[in-house]
Motif scaffolding. Sequence first.
Motif, PDB file in Angstrom:
ATOM      1  N   ILE A  65       0.844  -1.201   0.000  1.00 58.03           N
ATOM      2  CA  ILE A  65       0.000   0.000   0.000  1.00 58.03           C
ATOM      3  C   ILE A  65       0.877   1.248   0.000  1.00 58.03           C
ATOM      4  O   ILE A  65       0.621   2.200  -0.739  1.00 58.03           O
ATOM      5  N   ARG A  66       1.930   1.239   0.806  1.00 59.43           N
ATOM      6  CA  ARG A  66       2.837   2.390   0.844  1.00 59.43           C
ATOM      7  C   ARG A  66       3.543   2.569  -0.502  1.00 59.43           C
ATOM      8  O   ARG A  66       3.712   3.692  -0.977  1.00 59.43           O
ATOM      9  N   VAL A  67       3.977   1.469  -1.103  1.00 61.16           N
ATOM     10  CA  VAL A  67       4.631   1.540  -2.417  1.00 61.16           C
ATOM     11  C   VAL A  67       3.689   2.187  -3.431  1.00 61.16           C
ATOM     12  O   VAL A  67       4.095   3.053  -4.214  1.00 61.16           O
ATOM     13  N   PHE A  68       2.423   1.788  -3.404  1.00 60.95           N
ATOM     14  CA  PHE A  68       1.452   2.377  -4.328  1.00 60.95           C
ATOM     15  C   PHE A  68       1.335   3.879  -4.113  1.00 60.95           C
ATOM     16  O   PHE A  68       1.376   4.651  -5.069  1.00 60.95           O
ATOM     17  N   TRP A  69       1.168   4.326  -2.869  1.00 62.01           N
ATOM     18  CA  TRP A  69       0.926   5.744  -2.621  1.00 62.01           C
ATOM     19  C   TRP A  69       2.145   6.603  -2.925  1.00 62.01           C
ATOM     20  O   TRP A  69       2.000   7.730  -3.417  1.00 62.01           O
ATOM     21  N   VAL A  70       3.343   6.099  -2.678  1.00 57.83           N
ATOM     22  CA  VAL A  70       4.543   6.851  -3.063  1.00 57.83           C
ATOM     23  C   VAL A  70       4.618   6.956  -4.588  1.00 57.83           C
ATOM     24  O   VAL A  70       4.883   8.026  -5.143  1.00 57.83           O
ATOM     25  N   GLY A  71       4.379   5.851  -5.277  1.00 57.09           N
ATOM     26  CA  GLY A  71       4.375   5.877  -6.743  1.00 57.09           C
ATOM     27  C   GLY A  71       3.300   6.793  -7.296  1.00 57.09           C
ATOM     28  O   GLY A  71       3.514   7.524  -8.267  1.00 57.09           O
ATOM     29  N   PHE A  72       2.122   6.786  -6.660  1.00 59.26           N
ATOM     30  CA  PHE A  72       1.031   7.657  -7.091  1.00 59.26           C
ATOM     31  C   PHE A  72       1.415   9.125  -6.907  1.00 59.26           C
ATOM     32  O   PHE A  72       1.166   9.955  -7.784  1.00 59.26           O
ATOM     33  N   GLY A  73       2.042   9.446  -5.788  1.00 59.28           N
ATOM     34  CA  GLY A  73       2.478  10.822  -5.544  1.00 59.28           C
ATOM     35  C   GLY A  73       3.506  11.283  -6.567  1.00 59.28           C
ATOM     36  O   GLY A  73       3.420  12.412  -7.091  1.00 59.28           O
ATOM     37  N   LEU A  74       4.469  10.433  -6.881  1.00 60.60           N
ATOM     38  CA  LEU A  74       5.456  10.784  -7.898  1.00 60.60           C
ATOM     39  C   LEU A  74       4.801  10.939  -9.268  1.00 60.60           C
ATOM     40  O   LEU A  74       5.186  11.817 -10.055  1.00 60.60           O
ATOM     41  N   SER A  75       3.810  10.123  -9.557  1.00 61.47           N
ATOM     42  CA  SER A  75       3.100  10.240 -10.836  1.00 61.47           C
ATOM     43  C   SER A  75       2.320  11.546 -10.929  1.00 61.47           C
ATOM     44  O   SER A  75       2.243  12.154 -12.007  1.00 61.47           O
ATOM     45  N   ILE A  76       1.755  11.990  -9.808  1.00 59.68           N
ATOM     46  CA  ILE A  76       1.044  13.272  -9.797  1.00 59.68           C
ATOM     47  C   ILE A  76       2.015  14.414 -10.075  1.00 59.68           C
ATOM     48  O   ILE A  76       1.712  15.331 -10.848  1.00 59.68           O
ATOM     49  N   VAL A  77       3.194  14.378  -9.458  1.00 61.46           N
ATOM     50  CA  VAL A  77       4.212  15.400  -9.716  1.00 61.46           C
ATOM     51  C   VAL A  77       4.570  15.416 -11.197  1.00 61.46           C
ATOM     52  O   VAL A  77       4.658  16.481 -11.823  1.00 61.46           O
ATOM     53  N   ALA A  78       4.773  14.243 -11.769  1.00 63.74           N
ATOM     54  CA  ALA A  78       5.124  14.146 -13.186  1.00 63.74           C
ATOM     55  C   ALA A  78       4.002  14.686 -14.073  1.00 63.74           C
ATOM     56  O   ALA A  78       4.250  15.431 -15.023  1.00 63.74           O
ATOM     57  N   ALA A  79       2.762  14.319 -13.763  1.00 65.93           N
ATOM     58  CA  ALA A  79       1.626  14.770 -14.579  1.00 65.93           C
ATOM     59  C   ALA A  79       1.464  16.290 -14.505  1.00 65.93           C
ATOM     60  O   ALA A  79       1.209  16.946 -15.526  1.00 65.93           O
ATOM     61  N   LEU A  80       1.610  16.854 -13.318  1.00 65.33           N
ATOM     62  CA  LEU A  80       1.504  18.315 -13.181  1.00 65.33           C
ATOM     63  C   LEU A  80       2.619  19.023 -13.934  1.00 65.33           C
ATOM     64  O   LEU A  80       2.390  20.062 -14.573  1.00 65.33           O
ATOM     65  N   ALA A  81       3.831  18.474 -13.884  1.00 66.86           N
ATOM     66  CA  ALA A  81       4.946  19.078 -14.613  1.00 66.86           C
ATOM     67  C   ALA A  81       4.714  19.013 -16.118  1.00 66.86           C
ATOM     68  O   ALA A  81       5.010  19.976 -16.845  1.00 66.86           O
ATOM     69  N   VAL A  82       4.168  17.909 -16.601  1.00 68.33           N
ATOM     70  CA  VAL A  82       3.864  17.804 -18.039  1.00 68.33           C
ATOM     71  C   VAL A  82       2.792  18.811 -18.434  1.00 68.33           C
ATOM     72  O   VAL A  82       2.920  19.502 -19.456  1.00 68.33           O
ATOM     73  N   MET A  83       1.747  18.903 -17.625  1.00 71.99           N
ATOM     74  CA  MET A  83       0.673  19.859 -17.951  1.00 71.99           C
ATOM     75  C   MET A  83       1.202  21.293 -17.962  1.00 71.99           C
ATOM     76  O   MET A  83       0.856  22.076 -18.849  1.00 71.99           O
ATOM     77  N   PHE A  84       2.030  21.637 -16.996  1.00 70.03           N
ATOM     78  CA  PHE A  84       2.590  22.987 -16.943  1.00 70.03           C
ATOM     79  C   PHE A  84       3.481  23.247 -18.153  1.00 70.03           C
ATOM     80  O   PHE A  84       3.349  24.267 -18.826  1.00 70.03           O
ATOM     81  N   GLY A  85       4.397  22.319 -18.443  1.00 69.09           N
ATOM     82  CA  GLY A  85       5.318  22.500 -19.570  1.00 69.09           C
ATOM     83  C   GLY A  85       4.605  22.546 -20.906  1.00 69.09           C
ATOM     84  O   GLY A  85       4.868  23.431 -21.732  1.00 69.09           O
ATOM     85  N   MET A  86       3.702  21.623 -21.143  1.00 72.64           N
ATOM     86  CA  MET A  86       2.972  21.615 -22.410  1.00 72.64           C
ATOM     87  C   MET A  86       2.044  22.824 -22.518  1.00 72.64           C
ATOM     88  O   MET A  86       1.862  23.375 -23.603  1.00 72.64           O
ATOM     89  N   GLY A  87       1.468  23.217 -21.393  1.00 70.79           N
ATOM     90  CA  GLY A  87       0.622  24.407 -21.403  1.00 70.79           C
ATOM     91  C   GLY A  87       1.391  25.649 -21.810  1.00 70.79           C
ATOM     92  O   GLY A  87       0.900  26.482 -22.581  1.00 70.79           O
ATOM     93  N   MET A  88       2.598  25.780 -21.298  1.00 72.49           N
ATOM     94  CA  MET A  88       3.420  26.940 -21.672  1.00 72.49           C
ATOM     95  C   MET A  88       3.786  26.906 -23.155  1.00 72.49           C
ATOM     96  O   MET A  88       3.784  27.943 -23.828  1.00 72.49           O
ATOM     97  N   ILE A  89       4.099  25.740 -23.665  1.00 78.02           N
ATOM     98  CA  ILE A  89       4.455  25.626 -25.084  1.00 78.02           C
ATOM     99  C   ILE A  89       3.248  25.933 -25.964  1.00 78.02           C
ATOM    100  O   ILE A  89       3.348  26.687 -26.939  1.00 78.02           O
ATOM    101  N   VAL A  90       2.097  25.373 -25.630  1.00 77.28           N
ATOM    102  CA  VAL A  90       0.881  25.628 -26.413  1.00 77.28           C
ATOM    103  C   VAL A  90       0.509  27.110 -26.349  1.00 77.28           C
ATOM    104  O   VAL A  90       0.121  27.716 -27.357  1.00 77.28           O
ATOM    105  N   TRP A  91       0.628  27.707 -25.172  1.00 73.97           N
ATOM    106  CA  TRP A  91       0.304  29.129 -25.016  1.00 73.97           C
ATOM    107  C   TRP A  91       1.205  29.988 -25.909  1.00 73.97           C
ATOM    108  O   TRP A  91       0.732  30.905 -26.582  1.00 73.97           O
ATOM    109  N   GLU A  92       2.477  29.701 -25.929  1.00 70.36           N
ATOM    110  CA  GLU A  92       3.418  30.478 -26.745  1.00 70.36           C
ATOM    111  C   GLU A  92       3.154  30.273 -28.235  1.00 70.36           C
ATOM    112  O   GLU A  92       3.154  31.228 -29.019  1.00 70.36           O
ATOM    113  N   LEU A  93       2.898  29.030 -28.637  1.00 67.20           N
ATOM    114  CA  LEU A  93       2.627  28.767 -30.060  1.00 67.20           C
ATOM    115  C   LEU A  93       1.303  29.388 -30.499  1.00 67.20           C
ATOM    116  O   LEU A  93       1.202  29.940 -31.605  1.00 67.20           O
ATOM    117  N   ALA A  94       0.289  29.324 -29.657  1.00 70.73           N
ATOM    118  CA  ALA A  94      -0.997  29.943 -29.991  1.00 70.73           C
ATOM    119  C   ALA A  94      -0.847  31.442 -30.119  1.00 70.73           C
ATOM    120  O   ALA A  94      -1.413  32.059 -31.042  1.00 70.73           O
TER     121      ALA A  94
END
Length: 163
Positions: A65-94
């Motif tokens: 259970i702990r392994v799952f929640w640590v992995g889930f937390g790291l995945s959330i960090v990764a997903a937020l970083a992707v959304m932020f980075g891609m959002g900035m790129i899309v905003w600049e290109l638009a």
Amino acid sequence: MSDTGSSGATARAQSDDRTLAFVVYAMHFVAPFVFGLTALIGVAIAYVRRPAAEPVLASHYRFQIRVFWVGFGLSIVAALAVMFGMGMIVWELAGAFLSDLPTDPTEAVTRNLDVDLPVAAFVSLIIASCAWIATALWMIVASVAGALRLSAGRGIRMKAERP
């Protein structure tokens, strides 16, 4: 005679529970390759089986259970970083495509766009990549280490449980 029958059933149930703990470790091991779907199933199994498990297996279920929640937390960090980075790129290109739109179709096709992509976008994509790699390594290494301890018949002692 009923004692022998019940101890045989208990041993079989413990063996089944141990096999199920191995299956959950395998699900955690495979999770980085299937977008975490097997880890979600594995943590559900661990939550359901933990209360009725013997102490050694219960420690493995707690660890899973702990392994799952640590992995889930790291995945959330990764997903937020992707959304932020891609959002900035899309905003600049638009902004580059939609600013000063030409009225002449020929000019629209041949115009030169001056796009300066922000460095922060690429930094966030690098952070996302590192977080996903960390998630994959965490899930794989923790599941292998847990399965090795389970195969040796040893429990998992976490820091919160130590005296």
